[in-house]
Design an enzyme around this catalytic site. Sequence first.
Site, PDB file in Angstrom:
ATOM      1  CG  ASP A   1      -2.015   0.925   1.260  1.00  0.00           C
ATOM      2  OD1 ASP A   1      -2.199   1.636   0.255  1.00  0.00           O
ATOM      3  OD2 ASP A   1      -2.738   0.980   2.271  1.00  0.00           O
TER       4      ASP A   1
ATOM      5  NE  ARG B   1      -2.751   3.810  -2.264  1.00  0.00           N
ATOM      6  CZ  ARG B   1      -2.826   4.611  -1.205  1.00  0.00           C
ATOM      7  NH1 ARG B   1      -3.866   4.521  -0.376  1.00  0.00           N
ATOM      8  NH2 ARG B   1      -1.873   5.485  -0.931  1.00  0.00           N
TER       9      ARG B   1
ATOM     10  CG  ASP C   1      -8.052   4.763   0.618  1.00  0.00           C
ATOM     11  OD1 ASP C   1      -7.867   3.533   0.646  1.00  0.00           O
ATOM     12  OD2 ASP C   1      -7.343   5.573   1.234  1.00  0.00           O
TER      13      ASP C   1
ATOM     14  CG  HIS D   1     -10.031  -2.775   3.502  1.00  0.00           C
ATOM     15  ND1 HIS D   1      -9.466  -3.101   4.709  1.00  0.00           N
ATOM     16  CD2 HIS D   1      -9.374  -1.694   3.044  1.00  0.00           C
ATOM     17  CE1 HIS D   1      -8.490  -2.238   4.973  1.00  0.00           C
ATOM     18  NE2 HIS D   1      -8.417  -1.371   3.977  1.00  0.00           N
TER      19      HIS D   1
ATOM     20  CD  GLU E   1      -0.276   5.398  -4.208  1.00  0.00           C
ATOM     21  OE1 GLU E   1      -1.057   4.485  -4.481  1.00  0.00           O
ATOM     22  OE2 GLU E   1       0.161   5.584  -3.057  1.00  0.00           O
TER      23      GLU E   1
END
Length: 514
Positions: free
Chosen positions: A98, A180, A196, A254, A101
């Site tokens: 996660d 992610r 998210d 989640h 980026e």
Amino acid sequence: GHPRPKMHLTEPRPPPAPVQQGDPGISSTQPPGSYWPFDEGLKRGVFINDSDGNTLIGKVWPGLTAFPDFSSPDTQEWWFNNLQRFYSQVPFNGVWIDMNEPSNFLDGSLKGCAETDLDSPPYTPGVLGGTLRSKTLCASALQKSSSHYNIHSMYGLMEAKATSSALKRILGKRPFVISRSTFPSQGLYSGHWLGDNRSQWKDLYTSIAGMLTFNLLGIPLVGADICGFGGDTTEELCVRWTQLGAFYPFTRNHNSMDQKAQDPTAFSPVARTAMKEVLLLRYSLFPFLYTLFHHAHANGHTVARPLLFEFPTDEQTYSVDKQFLLGRGLLVTPVLEAGVTSVEGYFPKGLWYDFYTGDSLVSSGEKIQLKAPLDKINLHMREETIIPLQRPNTTLWVSSGQPLHLVCALSRGGLAEGRLYWDDGETVDTYENDQYAYIRFRVEQNMMTSEVLHSHVEATYITVETVSFYGVKTEPVKVTVNSQEATFSYRTNQVLTVIDLGLNLSQNFTISWK
């Protein structure tokens, strides 16, 4: 692997270990000598440096952090050592990566960024915060293979590659990684969840387009956070989302730490039952899904696919984003709004069957109104398809040795075809090393044949228990299995079912009717 004995419910298989979550940011503020990942990382020079050549410090969940440079082979080895050390204390069988980026709570770094052409280029795209450094690292930061500017978008890919390779070494099995941040070719190393989202009906709807897009981009193992990540869900939204999510290639419920619980047990018995039933249905579809993933692996196919892929000459399908297909033959029509008990779906021209009942539906290429009470998601089978199902159990782990049920949706001319790929589920490169079974099922002229195109010991542990044929126009007088007469049932909606077969998947067989 060794032959796996047939699983009986009296001998449950041990539950798999948990999936471990990992963020790349490594805490830099522990007392020197007390935190191996940072101390060792400094020693081996694995962290990204600022433009002056010092370790770049940002801020993520652990506080002030350094960022591993996954473009360097030294970093990949250090990452493997970290995972290995952790595994010796907490065995895990997958890693969820996660914040890659890479994400930073600061802009650029603790010291800001040097004002270079990379950090402030003459043209900045319309990104968050209006600057390249916003909530990430300085573009001028130095990595082993280039400036961060040049390889920023590949951070998640490089981490996934390092993680996948480390897991193979630690487990000696197929790696399971969910990331992610992604980049082209990532599907080889990881799956993806859509980031998210929020507990809102709009986010339920947009998750379909997200899932289909990632399948087009070669990352088929994808799904959204079921019931939503941020905000509180409602019972109705959570039921509808679980129903849709059971058909995401990657299914995970989640939510954020500070939100209301949203797992199935948090709701009323009615909601719990609806969720449990659709999750069991997912487990039962496992042989079908597994085969689709095999085709994705071998040929780059999609697992979840837009209708337009299968019906390219039907322009009506081009804008369909509220339905999708699994493979070529299973059409999913979810409810995406509050307070409704029916849903409209588009059916391309042809013959379709209600998955649950076998009732047929002939479409001229039209929208059709379907009943959709709270405990139901509409599923239809396309003519000429065969779907292998498995008797489901509490977990997929327990389900995967259970007998098969084949559902054959016949065309008007009485044809159908389907495939099944099967192996031990964990050995690396089974397809490349010929360690798999591959079976073709066909129906024509009132006869079904099962043909083993590629044999393997794994197939000998599986039996075919039941076969259903949707669209058998007249009631048979006699059904034979491998030339032996068999008992069958026939319903007025043209469904023929043959039960108690006990046929071994590793042997060719025929079922015919007169």
